[in-house]
Write an enzyme that holds these catalytic residues in place. Structure first.
Site, PDB file in Angstrom:
ATOM      1  N   ASP A 134      11.695  12.893  37.874  1.00 43.23           N
ATOM      2  CA  ASP A 134      12.128  11.832  36.965  1.00 43.23           C
ATOM      3  C   ASP A 134      12.716  10.636  37.695  1.00 43.23           C
ATOM      4  O   ASP A 134      12.853   9.556  37.124  1.00 43.23           O
ATOM      5  CB  ASP A 134      13.239  12.371  36.050  1.00 43.23           C
ATOM      6  CG  ASP A 134      12.697  13.122  34.853  1.00 43.23           C
ATOM      7  OD1 ASP A 134      11.538  12.907  34.500  1.00 43.23           O
ATOM      8  OD2 ASP A 134      13.465  13.922  34.283  1.00 43.23           O
TER       9      ASP A 134
HETATM   10  C1  GLC Z   1      16.344  14.565  35.559  1.00 42.95           C
HETATM   11  C2  GLC Z   1      17.015  14.535  36.865  1.00 42.95           C
HETATM   12  C3  GLC Z   1      18.235  13.715  36.877  1.00 42.95           C
HETATM   13  C4  GLC Z   1      18.029  12.397  36.209  1.00 42.95           C
HETATM   14  C5  GLC Z   1      17.463  12.603  34.843  1.00 42.95           C
HETATM   15  C6  GLC Z   1      17.224  11.348  34.103  1.00 42.95           C
HETATM   16  O1  GLC Z   1      17.005  15.466  34.757  1.00 42.95           O
HETATM   17  O2  GLC Z   1      17.309  15.818  37.326  1.00 42.95           O
HETATM   18  O3  GLC Z   1      18.670  13.559  38.188  1.00 42.95           O
HETATM   19  O4  GLC Z   1      19.217  11.697  36.157  1.00 42.95           O
HETATM   20  O5  GLC Z   1      16.275  13.310  34.929  1.00 42.95           O
HETATM   21  O6  GLC Z   1      17.118  11.581  32.747  1.00 42.95           O
HETATM   22  C1  GLC Z   2      15.044  17.802  35.248  1.00 46.31           C
HETATM   23  C2  GLC Z   2      14.148  17.409  34.116  1.00 46.31           C
HETATM   24  C3  GLC Z   2      12.711  17.624  34.473  1.00 46.31           C
HETATM   25  C4  GLC Z   2      12.409  16.942  35.772  1.00 46.31           C
HETATM   26  C5  GLC Z   2      13.364  17.353  36.862  1.00 46.31           C
HETATM   27  C6  GLC Z   2      13.160  16.592  38.132  1.00 46.31           C
HETATM   28  O1  GLC Z   2      14.982  19.172  35.434  1.00 46.31           O
HETATM   29  O2  GLC Z   2      14.437  18.121  32.955  1.00 46.31           O
HETATM   30  O3  GLC Z   2      11.854  17.150  33.476  1.00 46.31           O
HETATM   31  O4  GLC Z   2      11.084  17.256  36.113  1.00 46.31           O
HETATM   32  O5  GLC Z   2      14.676  17.145  36.422  1.00 46.31           O
HETATM   33  O6  GLC Z   2      13.498  15.251  38.022  1.00 46.31           O
END
Ligand code: GLC
Ligand code: GLC
Length: 813
Positions: free
Chosen positions: A487
C-alpha cells in the site's frame, strides 16, 4: 538479550492460552462471536461489541489510542467491606490473590480471587445469537459469611462509532434509555430512523441501577474509582442525553463454600418498522424478552456454551496434524486456523490497532483471507466471493474496500490498486478446489452493486486478468496504479502536503512509467491457475490466449525485471529502477522475490535459486525477513508512504510477516525444505512465544502484521496483532506446501517440502464428503514423493483421486 519474563502459557488440551499476569506488555485480546454479533475482549475484560460492522453498528464504546491503558470494557466491581476489586484486575487494579485469563476458541474466561472470594466470568457469544453472555460465578472460599455488593458496568456507544467520538455538540443531547426490571435498554436515536436497540440484562432481581455515566463515575473520578461503587450506593439514575451507561447493583450473601451464578446478557435487537413501539415512546421489547428467555439460566447458558465448543471441535477436525512437535501442532491445529476465522470475519477492520472506523473489508485482504478459511465453512466463503466481486468495476478494476453492513464500495479510498483484480482469481480458485463447486462460476454478479449490470462470476475473473493485460507499461510489465500489495509504494502520488493521505491523494496516471514486478509475479501465479481452470472448463481458446499473455509476462520479467542477483521491485514514474543494486538504499525488496519465485520465473536460468539466496543474505535476520534492505533513511518524494516510515518499521524494512510466507513457498517449490522451515519457524508464534514474550509485546498465540526489523530501535518488537494476511498465508504455506496436503479439482495433491530432520507425521483431512488419514514417511528427504498408496493400492502421480468415504493414505518420500 534482555531477560524475558513470561506472562502465560499454552494449554493445548483445552485449546486455550492461559495468561497468569494481568500486566501483559500490551493488552492481549480475543474475539467473541462468529457471525453478526462480535466482541473484542482483552485479558482484563476491556474492549467493545458491535453488530456486523464496527463502524456503523457499534454497541459499546471504545476509547481510542487506548493502548496500553486499555480503559473501558465490561467491568464487574465487587465491594467486600472497604475493598473494591475486579476479577480482571482492571480498572481498580486492586492487587489480587489470584488472577487468570483463559483465551479460548471464541470465548474468554477471566478469574480473580480476593480475600476468600473467587469471581470467575465466562464471556462468549452463543451461536446464532445477537448477544454476549457474561456468566459470573461468585464463590465464597472463606470460612465466614460474605456480604458483597456487586456492580456491573457497560458504556453505550451511540451506534455510529465515527460520529460517536466527534460530534459531542449533538451526542450529549441524544442519549435515551429505558429500564424494566433487571434490564437496561439503550434506545438512542430509536425515535427517528433507527429500528434497533441494545440491552443489558441480568437474570436476578436487582437492588438498584445506574444509566448515567456522570452519576455513576462521579465528577473527575475514573473507572477505577466510580463514586457509586466507592460509596456502595446506586443512584438509580436515568440518562437523558449526556453519556448513557448500564450498571446493575446486586447485593449478594454467600455462606462459606457457597457459590452463585449470575447470567448477564448484552443483547442487540432489530424491529420491523411498523412494530417499533409498544406504546408512544416505548420500545417494543418482545424480541428482547424472547432472547433473554433463551439465556436466563445457568443451564441454558451452559448448553449454549457446549454448542459453541462442539462447533469449534468440528471446525478444527477438518485438518489435524500429528507431528510430535507441540509447537507446530498447536499452531496448525488450533491457533493458526482460529486466527484465519477471525481475519475472515473482520478483514482489517477492528482490533486494538485497527480502529473499526477507518477500514471495512479489503478487496485484496479478504480474497487472501479466504485461503485460510475456505476449508472451514465453504458456504460463507462462497458468499464472500460474490460480495467481493460485486464491488468490481466493468473494466476489472475494483473498490479497494467495502463496508460489511452495506456491502458497498468505499468511495473515500476508491480504486486504482492494480494488484486487486488478480486476488479474485486467487480466492475463487481456492474455493473451487476445496469444494468442487464449479457452479459458483455461473453466478450472476453485478458491477459496483448496480442492478442490471450482472455478468457471470467467470466473466469477472476474465476481466480481472484483462485488467492487468490492458494496463502494461513501457517494459510490458504491469502498471502499478495507486499501489500494489504494498500500500505504501505510491509511485504516482508525489506528495509534499502533510495534510493529504498517501492512499487517497491524486494518483497521477498520465505519462506514468511506474511498473510493478510484484504484480508481474502475481499475474503469472494466478494466471496459471486461471489457465488450468479454463482447461478444466473446456475453454481451450481462452486458456491459450491467457497462456500467451503469461509467457509474454515471463519474458518481460526475465528481460527487464532481473537485476543480476534478485528480481527488481518496480520502475518508478520516470522509468528508473527500484530495488536494484544500482540504488543507494532499498536495493532489494521481498515482494518481488516472493512472487517471482512462486511463479518460478527463470528457474532454469538459476534466477529462482539466486533470488532465494539473496533473501537469506540480505533480508533475513534473527526475527524473520525484512521487507527491504537497506532501509530508507530519508523521505523520497517519488516513492510515497514507504519512505515515510522510520528505518525498520512497517513497509520500510520492517519484518512484514505477511510476505515471509511468499518466500517460504518459493523455497518449497524449489525443494529447499531446510530453508523453508527455518524461515517459517522464525515467525511461527509458538516459537516466538517461548523466547520473546516481553520483547515481542503483542499476543503470543497469533501472528502480528509487523515485527520491528533489524534497523529498528528494538528489533523483534511486534505490532498490529491479529488482523493480518499473515494468518492465511501461514496456513496456506504450512498446510499445503510444507506438510504438502493440497486440495485440487480432482482430489488431493500430496507434495510436502520438509526439513531433513522431519519425522513421520499423520494428517487427518476432511475433504468434501471424504475423510483421509494421510501418513507421510519423509525418510530424510526434503522434497519428492516416491510412492503413494490409497487404501493399500498404489496411486500414479501425486494426486489422490477424490471419492467419498474414509480412506487411508501412505506416502513415502
Ligand atoms: C497498510 C500499511 C500501512 C499503511 C496503510 C495505509 O496497512 O501496512 O503502513 O499506512 O496501508 O492505509
Ligand atoms: C496491510 C494492508 C494490506 C497491504 C499491506 C501492505 O496489511 O491491509 O492490504 O497489502 O498492509 O501494505
Amino acid at each position: 538479550m534482555e531477560q524475558q519474563k513470561r506472562y502465560g502459557h499454552f494449554d493445548d488440551q483445552h485449546r486455550e492460552y492461559v495468561i497468569t499476569d494481568p500486566q501483559t506488555p500490551w493488552p492481549w485480546i480475543n474475539y467473541l462471536g462468529n457471525e453478526d454479533f462480535f466482541s473484542l475482549i482483552s485479558n482484563t475484560a476491556g474492549g467493545y461489541s458491535f453488530y456486523k460492522d464496527a463502524k456503523f453498528r457499534r454497541i459499546t464504546r471504545y476509547r481510542y489510542n487506548n493502548v496500553p491503558m486499555d480503559n473501558g470494557g465490561r467491568y464487574f466491581y465487587i465491594k467486600d467491606g472497604d475493598t473494591v476489586w475486579n476479577p480482571g484486575w482492571k480498572p481498580c487494579k486492586t492487587p489480587l490473590d489470584f488472577y487468570e485469563c483463559r483465551h479460548g476458541m471464541s470465548y474468554t474466561r477471566v478469574t480473580g480471587r480476593k480475600n476468600g472470594v473467587e469471581a470467575s466470568v465466562l464471556f462468549f457469544v452463543p451461536l446464532k445469537k445477537w448477544a454476549e453472555v457474561q456468566k459470573l460465578t461468585l464463590t465464597n472460599q472463606s470460612n465466614e459469611v460474605k456480604n458483597l455488593k456487586l456492580f456491573s458496568f457497560e458504556e453505550w456507544c451511540l451506534w455510529n462509532a465515527a460520529t460517536d467520538m466527534e460530534n459531542f455538540q449533538r451526542n450529549f443531547s441524544t442519549g435515551e434509555v429505558e429500564i424494566e426490571g433487571s434490564t437496561i435498554y439503550h434506545k438512542t436515536e430509536y425515535r427517528e430512523r433507527r429500528n434497533h436497540y441494545a440491552f443489558y440484562h441480568v437474570n436476578t432481581p436487582i437492588q438498584g441501577f445506574d444509566t448515567d455515566r456522570e452519576t455513576f463515575v462521579g465528577l473527575y473520578n475514573e473507572f477505577a474509582d466510580p463514586q457509586v461503587v466507592i460509596e456502595g450506593k446506586p443512584r438509580n439514575s436515568h440518562a437523558h442525553g449526556w453519556s448513557p451507561i448500564a450498571s446493575h447493583y446486586i447485593e449478594v450473601t454467600l455462606q462459606p463454600g457457597e457459590s452463585k451464578d449470575f447470567v448477564f446478557l448484552l443483547g442487540y435487537i432489530e424491529n420491523e418498522q411498523d412494530k417499533k413501539f409498544s406504546a408512544p415512546q416505548v420500545i417494543n421489547k418482545d424480541k428482547a424478552h424472547a432472547l433473554i428467555a433463551e439465556l436466563d439460566t445457568t443451564q441454558k447458558v451452559d448448553q449454549a456454551f457446549a454448542e459453541l465448543c462442539q462447533y469449534w471441535d468440528a471446525l478444527l477436525n477438518i485438518y489435524n496434524v500429528r507431528t510430535g512437535n507441540d509447537k507446530l501442532d498447536r499452531m496448525v491445529n488450533i491457533w493458526n486456523q482460529y486466527q484465519c476465522m477471525v481475519t475472515f470475519n473482520f478483514s482489517r477492520s477492528a482490533s486494538f490497532f485497527e480502529s473499526g472506523i477507518g477500514r471495512g473489508m479489503g478487496f485484496r485482504d479478504s480474497n487472501q483471507d479466504l485461503v485460510g478459511f475456505v476449508h472451514q465453512i465453504p458456504s460463507r466463503a462462497r458468499q464472500r466471493i460474490i460480495d467481493i466481486a460485486s464491488t468490481q468495476f466493468p473494466d476489472g478494476g475494483c473498490y479497494h474496500q467495502y463496508q460489511p453492513l452495506t456491502k458497498r464500495g468505499n468511495n473515500d479510498i476508491g480504486g486504482g490498486f492494480n494488484d486487486d483484480p488478480c486476488w479474485l482469481i486467487f480466492g475463487t480458485v481456492a474455493y473451487i478446489k476445496e469444494t468442487g463447486d464449479f457452479s459458483i462460476l455461473d453466478e450472476m454478479v453485478p458491477f459496483d452493486n448496480q442492478p442490471g449490470s450482472e455478468v457471470t462470476l467467470f466473466e469477472h475473473l476474465k476481466i480481472s486478468m484483462d485488467h492487468v493485460i490492458n494496463n502494461l507499461g513501457p517494459h510490458m510489465l504491469p502498471l502499478i496504479g495507486r499501489a500494489d500489495w504494498n500500500d505504501c509504494l505510491n509511485l504516482n502520488c508525489f506528495s509534499w502536503d502533510p495534510n493529504e493521505s498517501f492512499q487517497t491523494t491524486e494518483n497521477v496516471s498520465e505519462g506514468t512509467k511506474a511498473e510493478s514486478l510484484m504484480i508481474a509475479g502475481l499475474f503469472v501465479v494466478t494466471g496459471k491457475d486461471y489457465v488450468a481452470l479454463c482447461q478444466k472448463l473446456g475453454k481451450t481458446q481462452e486458456a491459450e490466449r491467457m497462456q500467451k499473455a503469461i509467457d509474454a509476462m515471463i519474458e518481460a520479467v526475465k528481460k527487464h525485471g532481473w537485476d543480476g542477483e534478485w528480481y527488481l521491485r518496480a520502475y518508478d514514474f520516470y522509468g528508473n529502477k527500484i530495488g536494484s543494486n544500482e540504488c543507494d538504499e532499498a536495493k532489494i525488496f521481498i515482494e518481488s522475490q516472493g512472487w517471482c519465485t512462486m511463479a518460478e520465473i527463470g528457474a532454469q536460468e538459476g534466477m529462482v535459486a539466486k533470488s532465494l539466496d539473496s533473501c537469506k543474505k540480505y533480508l533475513e535476520c534473527e526475527h524473520g525477513m525484512v521487507l527491504n534492505n537497506p532501509a530508507f533513511t530519508k523521505y523520497i518524494y517519488e516513492y510515497g508512504e514507504i519512505s515515510s516510515y522510520p528505518e525498520g518499521y512497517k513497509e520500510n524494512a520492517g519484518i512484514f510477516c505477511h510476505n515471509n510466507p511468499w518466500v517460504i513457498i518459493g523455497e518449497c517449490l524449489a525443494g529447499r525444505g531446510n530453508d523453508a522451515w527455518s524461515h517459517y519457524a522464525k515467525i511461527l508464534p509458538s516459537y516466538v512465544e517461548e523466547k520473546y514474550q516481553t520483547l515481542h509485546k503483542v499476543e503470543p498465540y497469533v501472528n502480528c502484521q509487523m515485527v520491528a526489523g533489524k534497523d529498528a530501535f528494538k528489533p523483534g518488537e511486534g505490532k498490529n496483532s491479529w488482523l493480518t494476511g499473515t494468518a492465511a498465508w501461514m496456513w496456506y504455506t504450512v498446510s499445503e506446501f510444507i506438510l504438502g496436503i493440497k486440495p485440487d479439482y480432482d482430489g488431493i495433491r500430496i507434495d510436502p517440502c520438509l526439513p531433513e530432520t522431519a519425522t513421520d507425521y499423520t494428517v487427518q483431512r476432511k475433504f468434501r464428503d471424504a475423510e483421509y488419514e494421510i501418513t507421510i514417511h519423509p525418510n530424510g528427504a526434503q522434497k519428492g514423493v516416491k510412492t503413494i498408496t490409497l487404501d493399500g493400492q498404489p496411486v500414479d502421480g501425486t494426486v489422490i483421486p477424490y471419492s467419498a468415504g474414509k480412506h487411508v493414505v501412505e506416502v513415502t518420500m
